[in-house]
Design a protein around this motif. Structure first.
Motif, PDB file in Angstrom:
ATOM      1  N   UNK A 185       0.276   0.947   7.294  1.00  0.00           N
ATOM      2  CA  UNK A 185      -0.315   2.069   8.033  1.00  0.00           C
ATOM      3  C   UNK A 185       0.439   2.398   9.324  1.00  0.00           C
ATOM      4  N   UNK A 186       1.536   1.692   9.578  1.00  0.00           N
ATOM      5  CA  UNK A 186       2.338   1.934  10.771  1.00  0.00           C
ATOM      6  C   UNK A 186       2.895   3.355  10.734  1.00  0.00           C
ATOM      7  N   UNK A 187       2.579   4.166  11.768  1.00  0.00           N
ATOM      8  CA  UNK A 187       3.009   5.570  11.792  1.00  0.00           C
ATOM      9  C   UNK A 187       4.361   5.766  12.467  1.00  0.00           C
TER      10      UNK A 187
ATOM     11  N   UNK B 278       2.907   2.759  -7.673  1.00  0.00           N
ATOM     12  CA  UNK B 278       1.956   3.674  -7.051  1.00  0.00           C
ATOM     13  C   UNK B 278       1.728   3.269  -5.593  1.00  0.00           C
ATOM     14  N   UNK B 279       0.837   3.983  -4.913  1.00  0.00           N
ATOM     15  CA  UNK B 279       0.588   3.690  -3.497  1.00  0.00           C
ATOM     16  C   UNK B 279       0.120   2.257  -3.295  1.00  0.00           C
TER      17      UNK B 279
ATOM     18  N   UNK C 157       6.349   3.573   4.851  1.00  0.00           N
ATOM     19  CA  UNK C 157       5.561   3.840   3.645  1.00  0.00           C
ATOM     20  C   UNK C 157       6.036   5.115   2.950  1.00  0.00           C
ATOM     21  N   UNK C 158       6.271   6.170   3.711  1.00  0.00           N
ATOM     22  CA  UNK C 158       6.677   7.439   3.093  1.00  0.00           C
ATOM     23  C   UNK C 158       8.084   7.359   2.502  1.00  0.00           C
TER      24      UNK C 158
ATOM     25  N   UNK D 240       3.711  -4.366  -1.450  1.00  0.00           N
ATOM     26  CA  UNK D 240       5.074  -4.828  -1.155  1.00  0.00           C
ATOM     27  C   UNK D 240       5.329  -4.848   0.353  1.00  0.00           C
ATOM     28  N   UNK D 241       4.807  -3.868   1.077  1.00  0.00           N
ATOM     29  CA  UNK D 241       4.966  -3.853   2.530  1.00  0.00           C
ATOM     30  C   UNK D 241       4.236  -5.025   3.175  1.00  0.00           C
ATOM     31  N   UNK D 242       3.034  -5.280   2.717  1.00  0.00           N
ATOM     32  CA  UNK D 242       2.281  -6.410   3.247  1.00  0.00           C
ATOM     33  C   UNK D 242       2.957  -7.732   2.901  1.00  0.00           C
ATOM     34  N   UNK D 243       3.595  -7.770   1.739  1.00  0.00           N
ATOM     35  CA  UNK D 243       4.272  -9.007   1.307  1.00  0.00           C
ATOM     36  C   UNK D 243       5.400  -9.375   2.261  1.00  0.00           C
TER      37      UNK D 243
END
Length: 215
Positions: free
Chosen positions: A122-124, A106-107, A92-93, A113-116
């Protein structure tokens, strides 16, 4: 989105890597590039992205010449060769940092896009702990997070398992149906043929249309 390539050639150290390339591409279609490694596929993609300048000829995007009127195509997402990210940041970062350049995504767009691509926003975990397939999915998320009108995908199936490949094919079809112009290079001929509306055979820097354009 319309791309017009006019008599483009590229000479690198005395070697012609692109030879008098002419083509016109429009939104709402997938343009496949079929050829061996080193044939010129990636070099043309780099030229369209504005990363290299042709030795001769011009590339126009919606009537504007790359390298003269504009530095690169607007509304573009891309994967060129192997996606590279900062290893000590989360997925994410990494995308947030890239999105800060143009400030189009934006966030919420990054999360979507990550979920897609079936990555957890939220993976750290840091990217250095990602598998090859996860890195490739992150590259796809990066390419689509700004909802581009042009998608340039150079071997995007590399490292993806069967589920990831199926997901990417869905994304390509969805973007095409939304009017996006997609340029796709893939070493798997069957995959390329199943997705492409037009196919160019690429050999030693020359491009020949072998599917599409019958009208």
């Amino acid at each position: 989105m319309k791309i017009t390539i006019n008599n483009v050639s590229k000479n690198i150290n005395g070697s012609m890597v692109l030879k008098n390339v002419n083509m016109e591409m429009n939104g709402g279609a997938v343009y496949g590039m079929l050829g061996k490694n080193g044939s010129g596929k990636t070099m043309l993609m780099r030229a369209i992205c504005g990363l290299i300048k042709p030795s001769e000829g011009t590339i126009e995007v919606n009537g504007k010449i790359i390298g003269k009127d504009i530095s690169s195509p607007p509304d573009m997402g891309m994967i060129l060769e192997t996606p590279v990210f900062l290893p000590d940041r989360t997925g994410f970062n990494n995308l947030r940092l890239i999105a800060s350049i143009l400030k189009k995504a934006n966030d919420s767009d990054i999360y979507e896009s990550l979920e897609r691509v079936r990555l957890n926003p939220s993976d750290r975990r840091k990217v250095r702990k990602y598998s090859l397939g996860m890195r490739q999915r992150l590259g796809i998320a990066c390419a689509i997070m700004e909802n581009p009108s042009l998608l340039i995908l150079d071997e995007p199936f590399n490292g993806l398992d069967e589920a990831g490949s199926h997901l990417l094919k869905q994304i390509i079809c969805e973007y095409r149906d939304q009017g996006c112009l997609i340029i796709l290079a893939c070493h798997d001929r069957s995959e390329l043929e199943s997705l492409s509306d037009y196919i160019f055979q690429v050999s030693a820097g020359s491009f020949s249309l072998i599917r599409g354009g019958e009208d």
